[in-house]
Write a protein that holds these residues in place. Structure first.
Motif, PDB file in Angstrom:
ATOM      1  N   ARG A   1       0.869  -1.141   0.000  1.00  0.00           N
ATOM      2  CA  ARG A   1       0.000   0.000   0.000  1.00  0.00           C
ATOM      3  C   ARG A   1       0.904   1.186   0.000  1.00  0.00           C
ATOM      4  O   ARG A   1       0.688   2.208   0.547  1.00  0.00           O
ATOM      5  CB  ARG A   1      -0.828  -0.074   1.245  1.00  0.00           C
ATOM      6  N   GLY A   2       1.971   0.964  -0.611  1.00  0.00           N
ATOM      7  CA  GLY A   2       3.050   1.788  -0.323  1.00  0.00           C
ATOM      8  C   GLY A   2       3.359   1.259   0.998  1.00  0.00           C
ATOM      9  O   GLY A   2       4.199   1.696   1.680  1.00  0.00           O
ATOM     10  N   ARG A   3       2.629   0.245   1.409  1.00  0.00           N
ATOM     11  CA  ARG A   3       2.920  -0.292   2.710  1.00  0.00           C
ATOM     12  C   ARG A   3       3.161  -1.774   2.643  1.00  0.00           C
ATOM     13  O   ARG A   3       3.844  -2.280   3.485  1.00  0.00           O
ATOM     14  CB  ARG A   3       1.768  -0.067   3.681  1.00  0.00           C
ATOM     15  N   ARG A   4       2.606  -2.571   1.763  1.00  0.00           N
ATOM     16  CA  ARG A   4       2.724  -3.994   1.958  1.00  0.00           C
ATOM     17  C   ARG A   4       3.027  -4.775   0.707  1.00  0.00           C
ATOM     18  O   ARG A   4       2.873  -4.301  -0.382  1.00  0.00           O
ATOM     19  CB  ARG A   4       1.460  -4.598   2.538  1.00  0.00           C
ATOM     20  N   ARG A   5       3.433  -6.062   0.877  1.00  0.00           N
ATOM     21  CA  ARG A   5       3.732  -6.910  -0.256  1.00  0.00           C
ATOM     22  C   ARG A   5       3.171  -8.286  -0.036  1.00  0.00           C
ATOM     23  O   ARG A   5       2.911  -8.676   1.065  1.00  0.00           O
ATOM     24  CB  ARG A   5       5.244  -7.073  -0.437  1.00  0.00           C
ATOM     25  N   THR A   6       3.101  -9.054  -1.096  1.00  0.00           N
ATOM     26  CA  THR A   6       2.593 -10.416  -0.955  1.00  0.00           C
ATOM     27  C   THR A   6       3.709 -11.357  -0.576  1.00  0.00           C
ATOM     28  O   THR A   6       4.885 -11.101  -0.787  1.00  0.00           O
ATOM     29  CB  THR A   6       1.969 -10.915  -2.273  1.00  0.00           C
ATOM     30  N   ALA A   7       3.315 -12.511  -0.041  1.00  0.00           N
ATOM     31  CA  ALA A   7       4.301 -13.497   0.398  1.00  0.00           C
ATOM     32  C   ALA A   7       5.110 -14.008  -0.775  1.00  0.00           C
ATOM     33  O   ALA A   7       6.322 -14.219  -0.669  1.00  0.00           O
ATOM     34  CB  ALA A   7       3.592 -14.658   1.094  1.00  0.00           C
ATOM     35  N   LEU A   8       4.448 -14.204  -1.913  1.00  0.00           N
ATOM     36  CA  LEU A   8       5.153 -14.751  -3.057  1.00  0.00           C
ATOM     37  C   LEU A   8       6.218 -13.789  -3.563  1.00  0.00           C
ATOM     38  O   LEU A   8       7.317 -14.193  -3.947  1.00  0.00           O
ATOM     39  CB  LEU A   8       4.143 -15.073  -4.167  1.00  0.00           C
TER      40      LEU A   8
ATOM     41  N   GLY B   1       4.165  -3.621   6.232  1.00  0.00           N
ATOM     42  CA  GLY B   1       3.486  -2.400   6.665  1.00  0.00           C
ATOM     43  C   GLY B   1       3.332  -2.337   8.166  1.00  0.00           C
ATOM     44  O   GLY B   1       2.642  -3.155   8.771  1.00  0.00           O
ATOM     45  N   ALA B   2       3.974  -1.374   8.795  1.00  0.00           N
ATOM     46  CA  ALA B   2       3.958  -1.252  10.254  1.00  0.00           C
ATOM     47  C   ALA B   2       2.772  -0.413  10.718  1.00  0.00           C
ATOM     48  O   ALA B   2       2.082   0.233   9.931  1.00  0.00           O
ATOM     49  CB  ALA B   2       5.269  -0.631  10.729  1.00  0.00           C
ATOM     50  N   ALA B   3       2.545  -0.426  12.016  1.00  0.00           N
ATOM     51  CA  ALA B   3       1.523   0.400  12.653  1.00  0.00           C
ATOM     52  C   ALA B   3       2.045   0.823  14.014  1.00  0.00           C
ATOM     53  O   ALA B   3       2.841   0.105  14.635  1.00  0.00           O
ATOM     54  CB  ALA B   3       0.210  -0.368  12.795  1.00  0.00           C
ATOM     55  N   VAL B   4       1.604   1.996  14.473  1.00  0.00           N
ATOM     56  CA  VAL B   4       2.053   2.529  15.761  1.00  0.00           C
ATOM     57  C   VAL B   4       0.844   2.691  16.675  1.00  0.00           C
ATOM     58  O   VAL B   4      -0.239   3.094  16.235  1.00  0.00           O
ATOM     59  CB  VAL B   4       2.780   3.875  15.590  1.00  0.00           C
ATOM     60  N   SER B   5       1.024   2.362  17.946  1.00  0.00           N
ATOM     61  CA  SER B   5      -0.055   2.479  18.921  1.00  0.00           C
ATOM     62  C   SER B   5      -0.486   3.936  19.068  1.00  0.00           C
ATOM     63  O   SER B   5       0.300   4.861  18.832  1.00  0.00           O
ATOM     64  CB  SER B   5       0.399   1.934  20.274  1.00  0.00           C
ATOM     65  N   PRO B   6      -1.754   4.177  19.443  1.00  0.00           N
ATOM     66  CA  PRO B   6      -2.243   5.557  19.567  1.00  0.00           C
ATOM     67  C   PRO B   6      -1.446   6.414  20.543  1.00  0.00           C
ATOM     68  O   PRO B   6      -1.371   7.629  20.375  1.00  0.00           O
ATOM     69  CB  PRO B   6      -3.689   5.370  20.050  1.00  0.00           C
ATOM     70  N   ASP B   7      -0.848   5.791  21.557  1.00  0.00           N
ATOM     71  CA  ASP B   7      -0.037   6.568  22.499  1.00  0.00           C
ATOM     72  C   ASP B   7       1.390   6.777  22.018  1.00  0.00           C
ATOM     73  O   ASP B   7       2.199   7.412  22.698  1.00  0.00           O
ATOM     74  CB  ASP B   7      -0.029   5.906  23.878  1.00  0.00           C
ATOM     75  N   GLY B   8       1.706   6.246  20.831  1.00  0.00           N
ATOM     76  CA  GLY B   8       3.030   6.444  20.242  1.00  0.00           C
ATOM     77  C   GLY B   8       4.134   5.632  20.870  1.00  0.00           C
ATOM     78  O   GLY B   8       5.292   5.779  20.490  1.00  0.00           O
TER      79      GLY B   8
END
Length: 562
Positions: A13-20, A277-284
């Motif tokens: 997503r500009g963030r993720r890729r497939t396993a293959l 694709g990473a994600a950050v918790s709301p409290d940072g």
């Protein structure tokens, strides 16, 4: 397929890729995805649910209201098994709807009001606009070339779409009011992902072609800086508190951290291999990075920029998201075609309301428990008895009340963060089944010259369905009359007789008697009325709460009664 293509995963997503894709990329460097040595897994997070997806899941987006997680399903290398977006209900962790979109959907983003979803269709060169209320596509924006990712600004007024059309990549700026392309911002070669600063003043773009992070001023729509990063930065995420930018190097094993004030790389964090694709918790405080090369999820302490855990997850984890309260992490596993739901919350839950707040002793009532930090609940108890059918989000649990004796109990929720405290808002009252009292009044004359009187029998019949635990019936006599020879439990005051009754089983009855003396001047009608004045439990039928009997006195020794 060229080596350069292999080292540029097609989606993200500009963030993720497939396993293959990752497997081929590893093969190009002489490694095997299956043979790669994973980082050491440690305890946690706690698995809550695994949602089957199918159709090659790619990216996810968590709705800001926390009610849904959207997952794109697209084919590997332009295949076409899915072309849909699956809508996962976070209350039940099940797929509630499947939305047909364009060819090859990859990246997706939900507007801040959770009302619309923007889906990048790489195979079609379009963006689908989905109405979240109806789960239907309401607009299609075309002519984007090679769209890779999308992000919506914090104000919800613009959607930025990365167009990775070769060395002259750009960002298309979409006006969300009209769903038209309002501007095109040239960026670097082969851009892959886009993310906004917390205030929306900047948009960051990862440029794979020259390994830089482009910085767009969203007011002027110009690139104001480029930060040199390590090889092939793909997925981006921004810390919602500090504004730091995290860039995953998908073909390697690290994440770069960029300081928003200096626009310099302040740390390079080694993760478990081929981060997505990473994600950050709301409290940072914590960044969550899925590692497709090791089937792990790295937990990064953002204060120290160190990995504190590498937790094992499903096959081919490519994308991650966090619930609005920070208690849950969602991971898309491309290899195992699942959405994994993990509890990472440590906040103690709190119950703020119960609806309804009462129910039958037999249990079975559907009860909604509201509060905070309820996600990932392992138990909901009524007193010491566990409820069944428990399904919780961050703010709501729906449960089936267990059977319990008739009394008030406290409803408490237990999560990995602890057990909720007791308060007036947690009270649930078990009510015994209602019991209907049918009042009956009969009389029998006892005549004679010396002590003539009428004997009355006041009966409480329980027609159920519950058991009467207590009842009070009163008899109202004619003016000037009085009662004598009262049964135990009855009292007389003037022209009123009050009788109390104890337990009366369903379909049983209890009777009390009293006498009303007749006098020499008693002539005409003698009417006495019996009535239920109180009972427990609740009497559901008031139509049979009274009964009357009228006798006619022609003389002291001649009285007729029905």
């Amino acid at each position: 397929m060229s080596t350069s293509t292999l080292l540029r995963p097609h989606r993200l997503r500009g963030r993720r890729r497939t396993a293959l894709v990752a497997a081929f990329a590893l093969a190009a460097t002489g490694l095997s995805a299956l043979g790669a040595t994973p980082a050491a897994a440690v305890d946690g997070p706690t698995p809550i649910a695994t949602v089957p997806l199918g159709a090659s899941p790619e990216n996810l987006s968590v709705a800001p209201d926390g009610k849904h997680v959207y997952v794109s399903n697209a084919g590997v290398f332009g295949g076409n098994p899915g072309n849909t977006v699956m809508v996962v209900d976070t209350a039940t962790n099940t797929v509630g709807a499947t939305i047909p979109v364009g060819n090859g959907p990859t990246a997706l983003a939900v507007t801040p009001d959770s009302a619309h979803l923007y889906v990048v269709n790489r195979g079609a060169g379009t963006v689908s606009v989905v109405d979240a209320a109806t789960n239907t596509v309401t607009a299609t924006i075309g002519g984007i070339g090679d769209p890779k990712s999308v992000a919506v600004n914090p104000a919800g007024t613009r959607a930025y779409v990365v167009d990775s059309s070769g060395s002259n990549g750009s960002v298309r700026v979409i006006d969300t009011a009209t769903n038209t392309v309002a501007a095109t911002v040239p960026v670097g070669p082969f851009p892959r992902d886009v993310a906004f600063s917390p205030d929306g003043a900047r948009a960051y773009v990862s440029n794979v072609g020259n390994s830089t992070l482009g910085v767009i001023d969203t007011a002027s729509l110009t690139v104001t800086g480029n930060v040199a990063l390590g090889a092939q930065p793909y997925a981006l995420t921004v810390n919602p508190v500090s504004g730091a930018v995290y860039a995953s190097h998908g073909a390697g094993d690290s994440v770069s951290v960029v300081d928003p004030a200096t626009l310099a790389v302040t740390a390079t964090i080694t993760t478990g291999g081929n981060p997505g694709g990473a994600a950050v918790s709301p409290d940072g405080a914590t960044a969550y990075v899925p590692n497709i090369g090791s089937n792990t999820l790295s937990l990064i302490d953002t204060a120290t920029n160190t990995v504190t855990k590498n937790a094992s997850v499903g096959g081919g984890p490519v994308d991650a998201g966090v619930s609005p309260d920070g208690n849950l992490v969602y991971v898309v596993n491309n290899g195992s075609e699942t959405l994994e739901v993990l509890s990472v919350g440590t906040a103690v839950p709190a119950v703020t309301g119960i609806s309804p707040s009462s129910g039958p002793t037999t249990g079975g009532a559907a009860v909604t428990v509201t509060g905070v930090n309820l996600a990932g609940a392992t138990a909901v108890t009524f007193g010491s008895t566990p409820a069944t059918g428990v399904s919780c989000t961050a703010t709501t649990c729906t449960v089936t009340a267990p059977a319990h004796a008739a009394e008030g109990v406290d409803v408490r929720v237990t999560t990995p963060g602890g057990t909720s405290a007791v308060s007036p808002a947690t009270r649930y009252t078990y009510l015994a089944p209602p019991a209907d009292i049918d009042v009956d009044l009969t009389t029998q004359p006892q005549l004679g010259l010396l002590l003539p009187y009428l004997t009355y029998t006041l009966t409480a019949r329980n027609t159920g369905p519950g058991t009467v635990t207590s009842a009070t019936l009163t008899a109202t006599l004619p003016a000037g009359a009085s009662a004598t020879n009262l049964s135990a439990g009855c009292t007389s005051a003037g022209a009123t007789v009050t009788c109390t009754y104890g337990t009366i089983a369903n379909n049983a009855s209890a009777s009390k008697t009293f006498r009303v003396p007749l006098h020499l001047l008693t002539l005409g009608p003698v009417k006495v009325t019996g009535a239920r004045t109180a009972s427990a439990p609740t009497d559901p039928n008031h139509a049979n709460d009274t009964a009357s009997v009228t006798c006619t006195a022609l003389s002291i020794i001649l009285v007729t009664c029905p």
